[in-house]
Design a protein around this motif. Sequence first.
Motif, PDB file in Angstrom:
ATOM      1  N   GLU A  23      78.923  42.397  42.215  1.00 40.48           N
ATOM      2  CA  GLU A  23      80.051  42.501  42.774  1.00 40.48           C
ATOM      3  C   GLU A  23      81.052  41.292  43.225  1.00 40.48           C
ATOM      4  O   GLU A  23      81.862  41.446  43.279  1.00 40.48           O
ATOM      5  CB  GLU A  23      80.009  43.842  43.676  1.00 40.48           C
ATOM      6  N   THR A  24      79.317  40.877  43.831  1.00 38.66           N
ATOM      7  CA  THR A  24      79.821  39.535  45.022  1.00 38.66           C
ATOM      8  C   THR A  24      79.479  38.660  44.187  1.00 38.66           C
ATOM      9  O   THR A  24      79.667  37.194  44.728  1.00 38.66           O
ATOM     10  CB  THR A  24      79.546  39.621  46.256  1.00 38.66           C
ATOM     11  N   SER A  25      78.688  38.276  43.261  1.00 36.00           N
ATOM     12  CA  SER A  25      77.824  37.201  42.623  1.00 36.00           C
ATOM     13  C   SER A  25      78.261  37.394  40.587  1.00 36.00           C
ATOM     14  O   SER A  25      78.144  37.661  40.050  1.00 36.00           O
ATOM     15  CB  SER A  25      76.587  36.937  43.522  1.00 36.00           C
ATOM     16  N   LEU A  26      78.144  35.756  40.397  1.00 34.28           N
ATOM     17  CA  LEU A  26      77.795  35.638  39.097  1.00 34.28           C
ATOM     18  C   LEU A  26      76.990  34.952  39.112  1.00 34.28           C
ATOM     19  O   LEU A  26      76.903  33.363  39.361  1.00 34.28           O
ATOM     20  CB  LEU A  26      79.185  35.103  38.444  1.00 34.28           C
ATOM     21  N   THR A  27      75.505  34.546  38.006  1.00 31.21           N
ATOM     22  CA  THR A  27      75.144  33.910  37.637  1.00 31.21           C
ATOM     23  C   THR A  27      75.296  33.783  35.806  1.00 31.21           C
ATOM     24  O   THR A  27      74.750  34.712  35.363  1.00 31.21           O
ATOM     25  CB  THR A  27      73.262  34.400  37.776  1.00 31.21           C
ATOM     26  N   GLN A  28      75.308  32.416  35.794  1.00 26.92           N
ATOM     27  CA  GLN A  28      75.212  31.753  33.914  1.00 26.92           C
ATOM     28  C   GLN A  28      74.114  31.196  33.257  1.00 26.92           C
ATOM     29  O   GLN A  28      73.958  30.111  33.970  1.00 26.92           O
ATOM     30  CB  GLN A  28      76.801  31.454  33.926  1.00 26.92           C
ATOM     31  N   TYR A  29      73.358  31.337  32.745  1.00 26.45           N
ATOM     32  CA  TYR A  29      72.691  30.635  32.235  1.00 26.45           C
ATOM     33  C   TYR A  29      73.208  30.375  30.360  1.00 26.45           C
ATOM     34  O   TYR A  29      73.330  30.739  29.642  1.00 26.45           O
ATOM     35  CB  TYR A  29      71.069  31.967  31.823  1.00 26.45           C
ATOM     36  N   GLU A  40      70.822  25.144  32.197  1.00 30.49           N
ATOM     37  CA  GLU A  40      72.309  24.702  32.993  1.00 30.49           C
ATOM     38  C   GLU A  40      72.252  26.170  33.452  1.00 30.49           C
ATOM     39  O   GLU A  40      72.042  27.733  32.835  1.00 30.49           O
ATOM     40  CB  GLU A  40      73.708  24.501  31.906  1.00 30.49           C
ATOM     41  N   ILE A  41      71.976  26.311  34.494  1.00 30.46           N
ATOM     42  CA  ILE A  41      71.996  27.557  35.775  1.00 30.46           C
ATOM     43  C   ILE A  41      73.481  27.230  36.326  1.00 30.46           C
ATOM     44  O   ILE A  41      73.291  26.450  37.035  1.00 30.46           O
ATOM     45  CB  ILE A  41      71.232  27.930  35.969  1.00 30.46           C
ATOM     46  N   ILE A  42      74.271  28.149  36.635  1.00 28.04           N
ATOM     47  CA  ILE A  42      75.712  27.969  36.968  1.00 28.04           C
ATOM     48  C   ILE A  42      75.884  29.511  38.147  1.00 28.04           C
ATOM     49  O   ILE A  42      75.225  30.830  38.528  1.00 28.04           O
ATOM     50  CB  ILE A  42      77.089  27.766  36.803  1.00 28.04           C
ATOM     51  N   GLN A  43      75.589  28.679  39.536  1.00 29.38           N
ATOM     52  CA  GLN A  43      75.591  30.343  40.612  1.00 29.38           C
ATOM     53  C   GLN A  43      77.104  30.495  41.444  1.00 29.38           C
ATOM     54  O   GLN A  43      77.750  29.306  41.144  1.00 29.38           O
ATOM     55  CB  GLN A  43      74.676  30.388  41.079  1.00 29.38           C
ATOM     56  N   VAL A  44      77.402  31.624  41.121  1.00 28.50           N
ATOM     57  CA  VAL A  44      78.953  32.107  41.224  1.00 28.50           C
ATOM     58  C   VAL A  44      79.031  32.936  42.311  1.00 28.50           C
ATOM     59  O   VAL A  44      78.752  33.398  42.502  1.00 28.50           O
ATOM     60  CB  VAL A  44      80.392  32.500  40.549  1.00 28.50           C
ATOM     61  N   ASP A  45      79.683  32.838  44.109  1.00 24.77           N
ATOM     62  CA  ASP A  45      79.171  33.488  45.437  1.00 24.77           C
ATOM     63  C   ASP A  45      80.873  33.672  45.824  1.00 24.77           C
ATOM     64  O   ASP A  45      81.582  32.871  45.827  1.00 24.77           O
ATOM     65  CB  ASP A  45      78.618  33.021  46.203  1.00 24.77           C
ATOM     66  N   ALA A  46      81.365  34.983  45.567  1.00 23.40           N
ATOM     67  CA  ALA A  46      82.640  35.137  46.382  1.00 23.40           C
ATOM     68  C   ALA A  46      82.817  35.181  47.716  1.00 23.40           C
ATOM     69  O   ALA A  46      81.711  34.618  48.585  1.00 23.40           O
ATOM     70  CB  ALA A  46      82.378  36.783  46.197  1.00 23.40           C
ATOM     71  N   GLY A  47      84.292  34.038  48.243  1.00 24.58           N
ATOM     72  CA  GLY A  47      83.731  33.531  49.586  1.00 24.58           C
ATOM     73  C   GLY A  47      83.565  31.917  49.358  1.00 24.58           C
ATOM     74  O   GLY A  47      84.136  31.623  50.459  1.00 24.58           O
ATOM     75  N   GLN A  48      82.770  31.859  48.397  1.00 22.52           N
ATOM     76  CA  GLN A  48      82.543  30.509  48.411  1.00 22.52           C
ATOM     77  C   GLN A  48      83.512  29.639  47.353  1.00 22.52           C
ATOM     78  O   GLN A  48      84.183  29.605  46.814  1.00 22.52           O
ATOM     79  CB  GLN A  48      81.521  29.855  47.637  1.00 22.52           C
ATOM     80  N   GLN A  49      84.285  27.994  48.040  1.00 23.01           N
ATOM     81  CA  GLN A  49      84.949  27.609  47.715  1.00 23.01           C
ATOM     82  C   GLN A  49      84.186  27.085  46.135  1.00 23.01           C
ATOM     83  O   GLN A  49      85.318  26.672  45.449  1.00 23.01           O
ATOM     84  CB  GLN A  49      85.486  25.921  49.025  1.00 23.01           C
ATOM     85  N   TYR A  50      82.924  26.801  46.384  1.00 23.51           N
ATOM     86  CA  TYR A  50      82.603  25.572  44.737  1.00 23.51           C
ATOM     87  C   TYR A  50      81.629  26.400  45.003  1.00 23.51           C
ATOM     88  O   TYR A  50      80.605  27.206  45.437  1.00 23.51           O
ATOM     89  CB  TYR A  50      82.612  24.619  45.317  1.00 23.51           C
TER      90      TYR A  50
END
Length: 418
Positions: free
Chosen positions: A133-139, A176-186
């Motif tokens: 709901e508030t985050s996404l992780t892409q491998y 490659e691992i990408i961590q995306v968190d809601a509310g974070q600019q980058y």
Amino acid sequence: MIKRFLVVVLVCISASALAQEGNSSPYSFYGLGISNFKGSVENQAMGGLSILGDSTHINFRNAAGYGALKLTNFTIGANHRETDLTSNGENGHTTSTTIDYLALAFPVSKKVGVGFGLVPETSVDYQILNAGETSLTQYSGRGGVNRAFLAAGVELLKGFRLGAEGSYNFGNIRNEIIQVDAGQQYSVREIDRSDIKGLTYNFGAQYEATFAKKYKVYSSANFQPETNLTLNNDRSLQSVVYSQTDKAVVSVIDSQDTNLADTESIVPNMYSFGLGFGETNKWFAGGQVEFLESSKLTNRSFITPEATYDDSFKYRLGGYFVPDYNSITSYWSRVTYRLGARYEESGLIIQNESIDEFGISFGLGLPLGRGFSNANLTFEYGQRGTTNVGLVKEDFFKVGLSLSLNPLRPWFVPNKYN
């Protein structure tokens, strides 16, 4: 012929990078990736059997077979693979087309043959998305290991052959691992890259004997001693702008690169034994078992506590049938019909679940022209993995195609007339 071969080599070396990424599987995240190579297309049609010595074909999995060569052989193989992935009621589909191998072999005398070529040995090719709901992780990952080999075989006694192969292994793997968190600019991206190189060796033996005048018994053995591949590791930590729409990084804001310590990856001991029966140019049936000390395997520059390794066995059954090898009136009577099955333990254990693979195959050896050259087709259906504990089961269908080209006489036999 040699000039044509060199041209094809240049084309296919550049294409080998594509072959590294042609086996889309989440399980390629582990170790050095998924093992691509099951032998020639002809071998694959018989479950991967490598028992037979052949006077006109290359045996990639037992160097003793080069001692049986009577004609120069150039071969190239490729495959197309369709895979359905299932996990927790969700489904996906991947498609890949790759080059399997490229090789040239020839007899240097009546009892000695040599060969060399290029084989994409393993592949890393996956993309996994975990969204909350508030985050996404892409491998994601890509790359693999290629093997350039030089092999020779000799027939010491009638029907008894020994062979050896030396290979230089090279390639690179990028995770490659990408961590995306809601509310974070980058967002944050971590890139781990390993450049791989090292030597491996393989020793083989084959024996065949005639009984009841026209039947033969065939046996084979293989041993690959333990060696190490060197991994030069680098890591990059980045602040990035990530597009939720494209599921990709659109720009890099900041990057910090780190040279990690070099590591080694073990290529473990492998033992293989095979036994078969048949009638020359008529039929053959056999079985083979392979043992790999895969409990010595490890991952690269990162730790995965949910994954361990155990020793593994691989079992193969298969054979061929030729209705009438010398038929003049019926082309289809000269076709070689192949059938096989295999069951393979990868040695990979994830959350106490063994990641195993099985396949059933059928193939055709189609004569080309008036000589010994042929085209070979293989059709295989198989499964890998399981849906237990949230893992992924792969159902795949593969079509393989190879060309096996031979001149009408050995290259070392001189022309009788100018």
